[in-house]
Design a protein around this motif. Structure first.
Motif, PDB file in Angstrom:
ATOM      1  N   ALA A  88       0.841  -1.203   0.000  1.00  0.00           N
ATOM      2  CA  ALA A  88       0.000   0.000   0.000  1.00  0.00           C
ATOM      3  C   ALA A  88       0.875   1.252   0.000  1.00  0.00           C
ATOM      4  O   ALA A  88       0.589   2.220  -0.729  1.00  0.00           O
ATOM      5  CB  ALA A  88      -0.936  -0.005   1.206  1.00  0.00           C
ATOM      6  N   GLY A  92       1.097   4.171  -3.054  1.00  0.00           N
ATOM      7  CA  GLY A  92       0.998   5.607  -2.831  1.00  0.00           C
ATOM      8  C   GLY A  92       2.204   6.348  -3.378  1.00  0.00           C
ATOM      9  O   GLY A  92       2.061   7.404  -4.011  1.00  0.00           O
ATOM     10  N   ARG A  97      -3.154   2.909  -8.787  1.00  0.00           N
ATOM     11  CA  ARG A  97      -4.469   2.606  -8.214  1.00  0.00           C
ATOM     12  C   ARG A  97      -4.779   1.117  -8.171  1.00  0.00           C
ATOM     13  O   ARG A  97      -5.559   0.667  -7.352  1.00  0.00           O
ATOM     14  CB  ARG A  97      -5.556   3.323  -9.016  1.00  0.00           C
ATOM     15  CG  ARG A  97      -5.502   4.818  -8.879  1.00  0.00           C
ATOM     16  CD  ARG A  97      -6.551   5.477  -9.772  1.00  0.00           C
ATOM     17  NE  ARG A  97      -6.561   6.909  -9.596  1.00  0.00           N
ATOM     18  CZ  ARG A  97      -5.773   7.746 -10.261  1.00  0.00           C
ATOM     19  NH1 ARG A  97      -4.916   7.281 -11.153  1.00  0.00           N
ATOM     20  NH2 ARG A  97      -5.840   9.037 -10.037  1.00  0.00           N
ATOM     21  N   ARG A  98      -4.195   0.373  -9.093  1.00  0.00           N
ATOM     22  CA  ARG A  98      -4.434  -1.077  -9.170  1.00  0.00           C
ATOM     23  C   ARG A  98      -3.136  -1.743  -9.558  1.00  0.00           C
ATOM     24  O   ARG A  98      -2.400  -1.220 -10.406  1.00  0.00           O
ATOM     25  CB  ARG A  98      -5.483  -1.414 -10.224  1.00  0.00           C
ATOM     26  CG  ARG A  98      -6.831  -0.818  -9.986  1.00  0.00           C
ATOM     27  CD  ARG A  98      -7.669  -0.927 -11.268  1.00  0.00           C
ATOM     28  NE  ARG A  98      -8.504   0.238 -11.471  1.00  0.00           N
ATOM     29  CZ  ARG A  98      -8.140   1.334 -12.133  1.00  0.00           C
ATOM     30  NH1 ARG A  98      -6.949   1.444 -12.675  1.00  0.00           N
ATOM     31  NH2 ARG A  98      -8.979   2.338 -12.272  1.00  0.00           N
ATOM     32  N   SER A 113      -6.567  -3.483  -5.624  1.00  0.00           N
ATOM     33  CA  SER A 113      -7.008  -2.133  -5.984  1.00  0.00           C
ATOM     34  C   SER A 113      -7.132  -1.259  -4.735  1.00  0.00           C
ATOM     35  O   SER A 113      -7.126  -1.762  -3.607  1.00  0.00           O
ATOM     36  CB  SER A 113      -8.364  -2.190  -6.689  1.00  0.00           C
ATOM     37  OG  SER A 113      -9.370  -2.549  -5.755  1.00  0.00           O
ATOM     38  N   LEU A 114      -7.277   0.027  -4.979  1.00  0.00           N
ATOM     39  CA  LEU A 114      -7.537   0.939  -3.863  1.00  0.00           C
ATOM     40  C   LEU A 114      -8.803   0.530  -3.124  1.00  0.00           C
ATOM     41  O   LEU A 114      -8.886   0.646  -1.910  1.00  0.00           O
ATOM     42  CB  LEU A 114      -7.687   2.367  -4.378  1.00  0.00           C
ATOM     43  CG  LEU A 114      -6.417   3.108  -4.725  1.00  0.00           C
ATOM     44  CD1 LEU A 114      -6.751   4.502  -5.245  1.00  0.00           C
ATOM     45  CD2 LEU A 114      -5.488   3.195  -3.550  1.00  0.00           C
ATOM     46  N   LEU A 129     -13.815   5.650   0.337  1.00  0.00           N
ATOM     47  CA  LEU A 129     -13.076   5.075  -0.777  1.00  0.00           C
ATOM     48  C   LEU A 129     -13.661   3.730  -1.190  1.00  0.00           C
ATOM     49  O   LEU A 129     -13.767   3.432  -2.380  1.00  0.00           O
ATOM     50  CB  LEU A 129     -11.592   4.933  -0.425  1.00  0.00           C
ATOM     51  CG  LEU A 129     -10.668   4.509  -1.549  1.00  0.00           C
ATOM     52  CD1 LEU A 129     -10.815   5.419  -2.771  1.00  0.00           C
ATOM     53  CD2 LEU A 129      -9.231   4.507  -1.078  1.00  0.00           C
ATOM     54  N   SER A 133     -15.197   3.062  -4.884  1.00  0.00           N
ATOM     55  CA  SER A 133     -14.581   2.004  -5.680  1.00  0.00           C
ATOM     56  C   SER A 133     -15.539   0.863  -5.997  1.00  0.00           C
ATOM     57  O   SER A 133     -15.220  -0.016  -6.787  1.00  0.00           O
ATOM     58  CB  SER A 133     -13.365   1.438  -4.937  1.00  0.00           C
ATOM     59  OG  SER A 133     -12.411   2.445  -4.733  1.00  0.00           O
TER      60      SER A 133
END
Length: 145
Positions: A88, A92, A97-98, A113-114, A129, A133
Motif C-alpha cells: 500500500a 501511494g 491505483r491497481r 485495488s484501492l 473510498l 470504488s
C-alpha cells in the motif's frame, strides 16, 4: 496482513491477440477500466480504457487492433505473500491505483485495488473510498445504476 488476504482473486484477463473491441467489451461486462493481459497465465501487460482511447482511437486504430498494440508492457506487480502495508505504501509512492498480483512462480493470481485496500481500512476515509470504488452506480462505465 498479506496481499493475498485483500486482493481480488477472480480477475478477467485479456490476451495479447484479442481485439481492443473484445477487451473493451470485457471491461464493460465487469464494470472496470483495466484488465491484466496474460499469455498462458503469465502477466505480459495491462490494458486500460485510457489505452484504448488514447493509444488506439486517438491514433486512428480501429476496433480490430490487437490488445498487444496498445497495452502497457512494463508493468509493476506485487507478490501475493508480501505485506499489505508495504505494498500500500509503494502504491501511494508510485501513484498506482491497481496492481496485478503474482505468486512466486510469477503466475497471475489476482489484482489489488484501492477499493480492496479501503475495505481493509476503518473509519470515514476507508468507507468513502470503498463506496467510490464499488462497481455500478450512476457514474459507472456502463451507465447502469
Amino acid at each position: 496482513m498479506r496481499v493475498s488476504e485483500a486482493m481480488t482473486r477472480n480477475v478477467s484477463i485479456a490476451r495479447p491477440d484479442q481485439s481492443i473491441q473484445e477487451a473493451a467489451r470485457m471491461m464493460a461486462d465487469i464494470d472496470a477500466g483495466i484488465l491484466p493481459v496474460g499469455d498462458n497465465d503469465r502477466l505480459v501487460g495491462m490494458i486500460t480504457d485510457r489505452d484504448i482511447a488514447v493509444r488506439a482511437v486517438a491514433a486512428g486504430k480501429g476496433p480490430d487492433a490487437q490488445v498487444a498494440d496498445v497495452m502497457t508492457r512494463d508493468v509493476c506487480y506485487c507478490f501475493d505473500d508480501e505485506d499489505l502495508d508495504d505494498v500500500a505504501h509503494n502504491l501511494g509512492e508510485q501513484q498506482i491505483r491497481r496492481i496485478p498480483v503474482v505468486n512466486r512462480d510469477k503466475r497471475l493470481v489476482g489484482i489489488l485495488s484501492l477499493g480492496d485496500l479501503a475495505i481493509m481500512q476503518q473509519g470515514p476515509a476507508g468507507e468513502a473510498l470503498a463506496g467510490i470504488s464499488r462497481p455500478g452506480g450512476m457514474h459507472s462505465q456502463t451507465g447502469n445504476a
